[in-house]
Scaffold this motif. Structure first.
Motif, mmCIF file in Angstrom:
data_model
loop_
_atom_site.group_PDB
_atom_site.id
_atom_site.type_symbol
_atom_site.label_atom_id
_atom_site.label_comp_id
_atom_site.label_asym_id
_atom_site.label_seq_id
_atom_site.Cartn_x
_atom_site.Cartn_y
_atom_site.Cartn_z
ATOM 1 N N TRP A 175 1.237 -1.083 0.465
ATOM 2 C CA TRP A 175 -0.240 -0.164 0.427
ATOM 3 C C TRP A 175 1.187 1.402 0.192
ATOM 4 O O TRP A 175 1.720 1.539 0.516
ATOM 5 N N ARG A 179 -0.106 6.612 1.993
ATOM 6 C CA ARG A 179 -1.699 6.689 2.826
ATOM 7 C C ARG A 179 -1.338 5.869 4.433
ATOM 8 O O ARG A 179 -1.872 6.209 4.862
ATOM 9 N N TYR A 180 0.029 5.104 4.790
ATOM 10 C CA TYR A 180 0.409 5.297 6.713
ATOM 11 C C TYR A 180 1.066 5.992 5.999
ATOM 12 O O TYR A 180 0.377 6.208 7.820
ATOM 13 N N ASN A 241 0.748 -4.766 4.907
ATOM 14 C CA ASN A 241 0.240 -5.455 4.150
ATOM 15 C C ASN A 241 0.590 -6.893 3.666
ATOM 16 O O ASN A 241 1.052 -7.491 5.174
ATOM 17 N N LEU A 259 -3.439 -5.945 4.098
ATOM 18 C CA LEU A 259 -4.270 -5.743 2.047
ATOM 19 C C LEU A 259 -3.551 -5.975 1.550
ATOM 20 O O LEU A 259 -2.432 -6.620 1.376
ATOM 21 N N SER A 261 -2.822 -7.063 -2.758
ATOM 22 C CA SER A 261 -3.494 -6.920 -4.290
ATOM 23 C C SER A 261 -3.543 -8.035 -4.958
ATOM 24 O O SER A 261 -2.951 -8.583 -4.515
ATOM 25 N N LEU A 287 -3.190 -2.022 -4.838
ATOM 26 C CA LEU A 287 -3.600 -0.969 -3.469
ATOM 27 C C LEU A 287 -3.650 0.241 -3.819
ATOM 28 O O LEU A 287 -4.201 1.116 -2.720
ATOM 29 N N VAL A 290 -6.746 1.893 -2.368
ATOM 30 C CA VAL A 290 -7.688 1.957 -1.558
ATOM 31 C C VAL A 290 -7.660 3.807 -0.599
ATOM 32 O O VAL A 290 -5.591 3.530 -0.731
#
Length: 300
Positions: A175, A179-180, A241, A259, A261, A287, A290
């Motif tokens: 991801w 975003r993290y 992930n 997460l 993919s 990903l 998302v």
């Protein structure tokens, strides 16, 4: 007393998903000597767990190294029965090298060959359960992981663990780190300390997250696998992930969001928890599609 060998070379997620088989083999051979053959990164975990008498290291000698291969052959022939939980091409060559039929694995001619034609389509846990059933082990107990939950630094609670890394050669499994970072800010505002874990090679990801959320704690490259177990066990939530630490968190009973993919299939490899709803899986083709809101909503 019989001498029993268990082969589980790696990787971390697979090693963790073998905890229940390890416990089952130990219970089945309660009065025997049970040893583990693994790779150096997992020696500490193997030595700390309660299921093995000795841990042996497989340094994967090249097949042209005749002296090393002959030493491996002698070692394998010293056991009365071998459970090959790796079931890879390499470990199956060990079966042929051993000259023994007393083997649970996929080698043709093995006494307890796992020849189920559907094995490639089974989740890791189901495949191992089926393999051991064919070897005469009908029960896989829920393993006691108290030995794994005690170590590592004690951090201010409550906190959430972020696992932004994954195999470097498979970037589609990650991801986006930005975003993290946004998730870390949101968690901190909500009163959860973000804690970033991973190997030394993922320190760059931690820096990006801390540039956005300076209060996040960076533990990348600063814990052993055994210490990581304690950090995960005390977390209120873990999100990451498809990678080894998420399997560890799930096994320890932590509420998890994982997460996936299109690069891997959760039907075959998703972390397994101990209760309904403990592990949430987000499975999408890419990903990058998302949003942070979607991941944050799974914490409820």
């Amino acid at each position: 007393m019989a001498r029993i060998l268990v082969i589980r070379l790696g990787a971390l997620g697979d090693f963790v998903q073998s905890f229940a088989p390890f416990a089952a083999i130990r219970a089945h051979h309660a009065h025997d000597e049970v040893d583990l053959l693994t790779q150096p990164p997992f020696a500490e975990l193997g030595s700390a767990c309660p299921w093995f008498d000795h841990v042996l290291l497989d340094r994967r000698p090249p097949w042209r190294d005749i002296a090393a291969i002959m030493a491996l052959r002698r070692m394998l022939r010293g056991y009365d029965f071998v459970y090959d939980l790796q079931t890879s091409g390499r470990s199956t060559r060990y079966f042929h090298l051993s000259g023994r039929r007393a083997w649970s694995g996929i080698g043709r001619g093995a006494q307890a060959a796992h020849d189920n034609p559907q094995r490639r389509f089974m989740h890791t846990r189901a495949r191992q359960r089926d393999q051991l059933r064919q070897a005469g082990l009908d029960h896989l107990p829920d393993p006691d992981l108290s030995w794994l939950a005690q170590g590592g630094p004690v951090l201010p609670a409550p906190y959430a663990v972020l696992v932004p890394g994954a195999a470097a050669h498979r970037p589609a499994k990650r991801w986006p780190v930005e975003r993290y970072a946004a998730l870390a800010v949101r968690l901190h505002v909500q009163g959860l300390l973000p804690v970033i874990v991973g190997g030394k090679g993922e320190a760059g990801l931690a820096r990006i997250i801390r540039n956005t959320c300076p209060d996040a704690v960076d533990l990348t490259g600063r814990t052993t696998l055994l210490e990581l177990g304690g950090v995960l066990a005390r977390a209120a939530w873990a999100v990451g992930n498809d990678t080894g630490p998420m399997h560890m968190a799930a096994a320890l009973g932590v509420k998890c969001t994982v997460l996936f993919s299109a690069d891997s299939n959760p039907a075959l490899t998703a972390p397994v928890g101990g209760r309904a709803g403990q592990v949430q899986v987000i499975y999408v083709h890419d990903l990058a599609t998302v949003r942070v809101d979607r991941v944050a909503a799974t914490r409820v």
